[in-house]
Design a protein around this motif. Structure first.
Motif, short mmCIF file in Angstrom:
data_model
loop_
_atom_site.label_atom_id
_atom_site.label_comp_id
_atom_site.label_asym_id
_atom_site.label_seq_id
_atom_site.Cartn_x
_atom_site.Cartn_y
_atom_site.Cartn_z
N THR A 1 -7.13 15.79 -32.68
CA THR A 1 -5.88 15.61 -32.32
C THR A 1 -4.90 16.31 -32.28
O THR A 1 -3.87 16.94 -31.21
N ILE A 2 -4.29 16.65 -33.27
CA ILE A 2 -3.03 17.82 -33.77
C ILE A 2 -3.31 19.14 -33.33
O ILE A 2 -2.87 19.71 -32.87
N LYS A 3 -4.75 19.86 -32.83
CA LYS A 3 -4.48 21.10 -31.79
C LYS A 3 -4.67 21.20 -30.99
O LYS A 3 -3.74 21.54 -30.53
N LYS A 4 -4.48 19.79 -30.78
CA LYS A 4 -4.41 19.32 -29.51
C LYS A 4 -2.94 18.97 -28.51
O LYS A 4 -2.23 19.60 -27.74
N GLY A 5 -1.72 18.60 -29.53
CA GLY A 5 -1.16 17.99 -28.80
C GLY A 5 0.19 18.45 -30.28
O GLY A 5 1.10 18.17 -28.94
N SER A 6 0.15 19.29 -30.24
CA SER A 6 1.48 19.84 -31.82
C SER A 6 2.39 21.12 -30.49
O SER A 6 1.33 21.56 -29.44
N LEU A 7 3.73 20.89 -31.21
CA LEU A 7 4.18 21.37 -30.17
C LEU A 7 4.01 23.22 -30.00
O LEU A 7 4.34 23.87 -29.08
N LYS B 1 -0.71 23.64 -33.90
CA LYS B 1 -2.14 23.86 -32.83
C LYS B 1 -3.47 25.18 -34.06
O LYS B 1 -5.05 24.54 -33.57
#
Lengths: 686, 658
Positions: B533-539, B544
């Motif tokens: 999730t973090i990989k997909k959604g970070s700014l 990422k």
């Protein structure tokens, strides 16, 4: 013509302008995407990631609030993957800090809470990683509880973009980040001017109003009533939204707008946002009469009004109308003032009607007469267009706080130089040229400034009379550096194209217009603004001072202030405390009647009858702007407390008792009369 | 007309520069080059330098001592090259002030070049083998690092004498479009780590209609274990300046910024000198080399935030705002610094530009592999013999870099306290290599045959990154490694976006629990889920890529995670909460007290049988006893899980007290 872009959001064909973000495109077409750090009046941030959507089937989700649309783009705003990501974010936020809604004053009016309901978040899958942060309650108006902060950065953007204060910013890194003021100051010690924009845009309970009643807020925003109004307190007439529930004022918000709208962008000041919540004394609900032994007793409206009419009648019959005085506060609405004026002069043939701040207006008027022509004062909006600001004897933070905020924005964003002659604590840090003469010595400096400015313009052609600047500075105990400052002021003023001068109470508050006259000449030196307008803003002590002057409430002649007054006096009071020397002058009166919302403590041993009056927020009325040109009508936000009669009712009842028949029979007619007088009356004030 | 003037001006400069340049030319007398970059200084090369000065004065030998940068052989610092007429220039390593004196005495008084300290000769000759024949050198292809360690970085004439600023004269004669085409033909990709086509970036920026444009050199190298940029900044600053002038000319920018970390004081001072000297010679400022080109450089120091290496955060930092990334688009090439089109390139990318123009695109693109042409610079660190910088053509395998060039994992040496006995060497196994710093991934031995290239590395789950390579051996725990890197990213997260700020913290909490033996198997699914999730959604790329160390270790070393959770055992015996120190009674000797004094907490006591044992409650697991135990006994071991620890024996003094 803007270029248009075609795209598909959730299988719907949509056409929007080029450069629109996905979020705006969706909102324009009624598609909801949840957001948190996004605020329509602030710049795009893209931090919270709640608004993530799938664009063109890419594996990485994009934040729709910052992603511009592309031709042929296919956007999915909601599917399992997206909802999962959004719920994860919410869980992260709830797990990060103290978000136990039932203990929060903001519960029910919280975007984070609403989002949790919307996303049907019923438990946390990540463990709470709560660490304690400080709570800052050093400000009188607002508290910051960092534990309830979600670091959306809205307050920071609001502080920079709307208030122009640049007080807030992030501090520390990673999970230790928090919202810092200045260089890690507490709110009370910081340069914050308590405009409250940060509080208004805060989506959670992290920044909250210390004056707001807790019990009244809890629950649902849908039960609230919104009243669209404006703030009459200082003459800038800022538009406001009042939120009311069960006749309780919950909050006051500015009408934020980034583009269009008024140049203050919907910012309010501490007066507009917090002052109406304050209770400044004992609220009167029933008329009171002073007994012989000096104690106060409640009396029926009937008897109290009879008593006033009788006493004033007797005095009129004995000494003629010249012994009857009417004094009104300039905080009152135009309607109240006209009512008061007509009844005092019509009912009791009052020989002398004035406002409490009449001296200020008379000084301005005399100065204008002296200059010989009539000019309009500049609007406060022209501050934003100026390239040099000179404030003389003014402390706008006390009288018109928004003006100090606008000055700050000019200084910070456009690099405008601010020069001050006089005393100010608040604006001192961003003042580039500061001279602080002793009280009452400002006129000397203005004269010297005017002479030097003229001299610098004519230097080549011929000799002109010049002030003895070194002597003047020396006499005022100022040193060499101040001398440099003075000449910088002359130089920069002479070079500026669009300067604006702000004059304040230190000049208008004296009988002597000798400070204002050279200042008007100084403003004239740079030419007029369109429509015969001076480059001069004169700060008035009260919100409706200009209105009172135009309606003829403030006596043109004034009265010898040294004498004690004899006869009867009717005082139409606002909430303000009276100036300190005034009660002394009342001591020789045969009768003193007061109309005031609060019990006037300073007059406790002088007044004979006190009649309650609603607060401005509880009454309809028209108010006039600072420069006396604009005026508008506002409806009441709250109902007055039970028992308190409106000014209209009270004064009409008084008129009835004097057999006086005013030329208006209803409130509507009164309104029309006021409107007519304001429009037909001398447009130029002086 | 203009062309001639530029060439003439340059020839004049070059002639002037050559006059003074000693080179490796023996005719110019005795010259000693001492490496004084940061790596040398920390190995006390300044003391070596003054020692050289002292002995030369004493012996009355007239010689020039030149402070040069770093060759990239950081393992052998302090280093010096001694060039004496009659001998080829010889490179010496592992010097000390004493050795420096002895070296000079032997070399100049006895004509003995002290070859046991020499790494090799710098030129072909009949007497001494050259360094280029050593395995550390011969696989390398030094283009970017060519001048590093050979010239005085604080003297612009040295750079000009070895062919510097020649690329600039070529560039001035070319059309900007031609330069972009040349770079495209050379196949240069952003060497900062992302591998975006350099020519494309330049092209977008050149086509942007707004003016002024800006150029930024990103020298904010923040990865732990990476020091390629620092070395180039300190050893060959003019190659960056030259690259920047060319880039500025190509895109139409007249001012450039070098954003360098404040933690590189040496680099900042060298750069400042270099910029001043370039200005003096008319290579910076208005009308460079009397052409119509104007360009100047400002040096901007970062304040120590890792995230400021991200381009939008870097721009914010230069503008005086808090270094926080902003969403892209708009990309800096369209709207960057002060809202104007801005080109941001890494130090290595910019330093490559003059080389491409001098060597020609054909030569550059002949090296490397498809999609990745030219060379890459890596910083080898960690458990590796020949730590330092290596420059290899793209396509070289990790195995070649680590084992052939880097020399593999060093053995541990344990000293015996018996006179005459040789130290015991304990062979260590290679375990993993972390590529790309905290944003990269941890690759096991099975992937060592991956050729180095932006795309192939990404396929493994790591990233090329700026080129840090941290080698780990069998004593390094995979879970602890992931935890360490995550702790770094977590601390350096700017706090703007939720995923990165809170998500990394949750992952760190879980990993910390696992290393303490408090993990459960569900944690692994949770970790994976969070990471995805973090990989997909970070700014920004900080968020990422932050989960990369976790995802790669979870993929390649899952059994270690399971051992931590199920057996409460750390297979590498690194996680302190899961290991215990134990003294093997069968190896311990009564006569020896070595461990007792070494223990800072007095946890070691004497058993009734006069052997030593550790009181576990007092032990802080500092490993001092293990180091102190002489090699011939080697009695201290680590035991994991703690439950396998044998029951403790009673104390010697127990009886007395009772």
């Amino acid at each position: 013509m803007e270029k248009k872009v075609n795209l598909k959001i959730d299988e719907r064909e949509i056409v929007v302008d080029e450069g629109t973000t996905i979020l705006d495109a969706a909102q324009q077409n009624g598609i909801r995407i949840p957001t948190l750090c996004h605020h329509p009046c602030l710049s795009n941030w893209g931090g919270c990631r709640l608004c993530v959507v799938e664009a063109d089937g890419a594996p990485r989700l994009v934040a729709s609030c910052v992603m511009p649309v592309r031709e042929g783009m296919g956007v999915v705003t909601s599917n399992d993957r997206i909802i999962e990501a959004r719920r994860t974010i919410l869980e992260f936020m709830f797990a990060e800090r103290n978000h136990y809604c039932m203990f929060c004053a903001q519960s029910g009016d919280c975007e984070l809470q609403s989002l949790a309901y919307e996303m049907q978040m019923d438990h946390l899958t990540v463990s709470s990683s709560y660490q304690a942060f400080p709570v800052d309650i050093t400000s009188e108006y607002m508290a910051i509880d960092h534990n309830r902060c979600v670091l959306c950065g809205r307050c920071i953007r609001g502080c920079q973009e709307i208030a122009g204060a640049y007080v807030l910013n992030f501090q520390n890194r990673g999970p230790d980040s928090l919202i810092g003021l200045d260089l890690n100051e507490e709110r009370g010690e910081s340069t914050c001017y308590s405009c409250g924009v940060c509080m208004q845009v805060c989506p959670t309970g992290a920044i909250y109003n210390r004056y707001r009643t807790h019990y009244a807020v809890k629950g649902h925003t849908k039960d609230w009533e919104t009243v669209d109004s404006f703030c009459p307190q200082c003459g800038l007439l800022c538009p406001t939204l009042h939120f009311v529930k069960d006749n309780n004022l919950l909050k006051i918000e500015g009408k934020l707008s980034l583009n269009g709208g008024s140049p203050d962008l919907g910012q309010l000041c501490y007066k507009g946002r917090f002052e109406p919540f304050k209770t400044i004394g004992t609220r009167l609900l029933q008329p009171r009469v002073r007994r012989k032994d000096g104690t106060w007793a409640e009396e029926t409206w009937q008897n109290a009004l009879d008593l006033v009419a009788e006493k004033l009648g007797t005095i009129r019959d004995t000494y003629s109308g010249k012994a009857i005085f009417g004094l009104a506060s300039s905080r009152c609405s135009n309607e109240e003032l006209v009512l008061f004026r007509d009844i005092m002069s019509g009912g009791w043939a009052s020989g002398y009607i004035d406002t409490l701040d009449g001296d200020h207006m008379r000084t301005i008027s005399r100065a204008m007469e002296d200059v010989g022509k009539t000019f309009k004062e500049a609007s406060w909006k022209s501050i934003l267009e100026s390239d040099f600001i000179l404030a003389v004897g003014a402390d706008p933070y006390k009288s018109q706080p928004l003006i100090s905020s606008l000055i700050h924005r000019c200084v910070m964003e456009k690099g405008v130089k601010l020069a001050i002659i006089g005393k100010t604590d608040f604006m001192r840090p961003w003042t580039s040229l500061y001279l602080s003469p002793r009280n009452g010595k400002e006129p000397l400096f203005i004269k010297a400034l005017l002479e030097e400015v003229i001299a610098s313009a004519k230097e080549s052609s011929r000799e002109v009379e010049r002030a003895d600047v070194p002597g003047l500075l020396k006499g005022e105990g100022l040193n060499w550096e101040d001398r440099g400052t003075f000449y910088d002021m002359v130089r920069i003023f002479a070079k500026s194209y669009n300067p604006i001068i702000i004059a304040g109470e230190a000049l208008t508050g004296t009988d002597d217009p000798s400070g204002l006259i050279p200042l008007i000449k100084l403003a004239l030196f740079k030419g007029l603004l369109p429509e015969n307008t001076l480059r001069l803003i004169i700060l008035k002590p009260e919100g409706n001072s200009a209105g009172a002057w135009r309606l003829g409430l403030s006596s043109r002649k004034g009265i010898n202030g040294k004498d004690k007054w004899r006869g009867g006096l009717m005082l139409l009071g606002g909430e303000e405390t009276l100036s300190s020397d005034l009660p002394d002058r009342f001591s020789g009166l045969d009768f003193l009647g007061v109309m005031s919302p609060y019990f006037p403590e300073t007059l406790a041993d002088k007044a004979h009858v006190i009649i309650p009056k609603p607060l401005w927020i509880e009454e309809d009325g028209t108010y006039t702007s600072l420069d006396g040109i604009e005026f508008s009508y506002r409806e009441k936000v709250l109902n007055p407390p039970e028992g308190v009669k409106g000014s209209w009712q009270t004064m009409v009842a008084l008129a009835d008792r004097t057999k006086f028949r005013p030329d208006f029979k209803t409130w509507k007619e009164l309104r029309k009369k006021v409107e007519k007088e304001m429009e037909l009356g001398p447009f130029l004030m002086y | 007309m203009m062309e001639r003037t530029v060439s003439e001006r340059f020839e004049e400069l070059k002639k002037n520069a050559l006059k003074d340049f000693p080179g490796m030319d023996e005719k110019k007398g005795i010259t000693i080059y001492v490496g004084t970059a940061t790596c040398g200084r920390s190995a006390s090369s300044l003391e070596v330098l003054s020692s050289f000065e002292g002995i030369l004065k004493t012996l009355n030998i007239e010689a020039r001592i030149i402070k040069v940068g770093c060759h990239g052989h950081c393992y052998a610092e302090p280093m010096a090259v001694v060039s004496k007429p009659g001998w080829p220039p010889i490179m010496y390593g592992y010097l000390t002030p004493n050795r420096a004196q002895i070296l000079i005495r032997r070399f100049f008084n006895e004509e003995d070049p002290a070859l046991e300290w020499a790494l090799g000769a710098m030129e072909e000759n009949d007497m001494v083998p050259t360094v280029y024949e050593t395995p550390r050198w011969y696989r390398e292809r030094r283009w970017l690092l060519k001048n590093c360690g050979c010239i005085d970085p604080e003297d612009i004439n040295h750079y000009i004498a070895v062919g510097g600023y020649e690329g600039l004269t070529y560039a001035i004669k070319m059309e900007p479009r031609g330069i972009i085409e040349e770079i495209e033909a050379a196949g240069l990709r952003g060497l900062g780590g992302a591998g975006f086509d350099t020519w494309k970036k330049w092209d977008i920026c050149r086509d942007a209609p707004e003016f002024p444009k800006y150029l930024i050199c990103n020298a904010d190298e923040g990865d732990p274990g990476a020091f390629m940029d620092r070395t180039i900044l300190e050893s060959d600053p003019h190659s960056i300046i030259e690259g920047m002038i060319i880039a500025g000319y190509t895109i139409g920018a007249e001012s450039g910024y070098i954003y360098v970390r404040k933690e590189y004081p040496q680099a900042v001072s060298v750069l400042t000198t270099a910029v001043c000297q370039a200005r003096e010679l008319g290579l910076l400022g208005k009308n460079i080399l009397d052409s119509k080109i104007s360009f100047d450089i400002k040096i901007n120091q970062g304040a120590g935030a890792f995230v400021c290496g991200e381009e939008t955060a870097l721009i914010a930092s230069i503008e005086g705002r808090r270094g926080m990334p902003n969403p892209r688009p708009p990309y800096p090439a369209n709207r960057g610094l002060w809202g104007k089109p801005t080109l941001i390139n890494n130090v290595k990318t910019l330093a490559s530009i003059p080389k491409i123009l001098v060597y020609g695109a054909e030569k550059v693109s002949s090296v490397g592999m498809k999609g990745c042409m030219g060379t890459a610079v890596f910083a080898l660190a960690g458990k590796i013999k020949n730590a330092g910088l290596v420059e290899i053509p793209f396509g070289t395998t990790l195995r070649e870099i680590i084992f052939d060039i880097g020399g593999g994992v060093p053995s541990r040496i344990k000293v015996s306290n018996v006179a005459g006995e040789l130290p015991k060497t304990i062979k260590k196994q290679f375990k993993a290599v972390q590529i790309g710093g905290p944003s990269g991934g941890c690759l096991p031995e099975s992937l060592l045959d991956t050729p180095v290239c932006f795309d192939t590395i990404v396929d493994t789950g790591a990233i090329m990154g700026s080129g840090g390579m941290v080698v780990m051996d069998e004593d390094n725990c995979a879970v602890e490694t992931a935890r360490y890197f995550l702790e770094f990213t977590q601390k350096e997260s700017c706090g703007k976006c939720t995923f990165c700020r809170i998500g990394t913290k949750h992952m760190l909490n879980i990993l910390t629990d696992i290393t303490r033996g408090a993990g459960i198997m569900e944690d692994l699914d949770m970790l994976e889920e969070l990471a995805e999730t973090i990989k997909k959604g970070s700014l920004c790329n900080l968020g990422k890529t932050a989960p990369n160390p976790i995802l790669t270790t979870l993929c390649y070393f899952k059994e270690e995670y399971e051992a931590h959770i199920l057996d409460k055992r750390c297979p590498s015996l690194e996680c302190k909460d899961l290991i215990a120190y134990y003294i093997l009674p069968e190896k311990c000797r009564r006569a020896c007290d070595a461990c007792v004094g070494s223990c800072p907490t007095e946890a070691i006591y004497t058993r009734r049988d006069r052997l030593k044992a550790i009181e576990q409650e007092k032990c802080v697991k500092c490993a001092s006893c293990m180091d102190a135990c002489p090699a011939q006994y080697d009695a201290v071991i680590k035991i994991s899980p703690i439950s396998q620890l044998p029951e403790s024996e009673p104390r010697d003094d127990d009886g007395k007290k009772k």
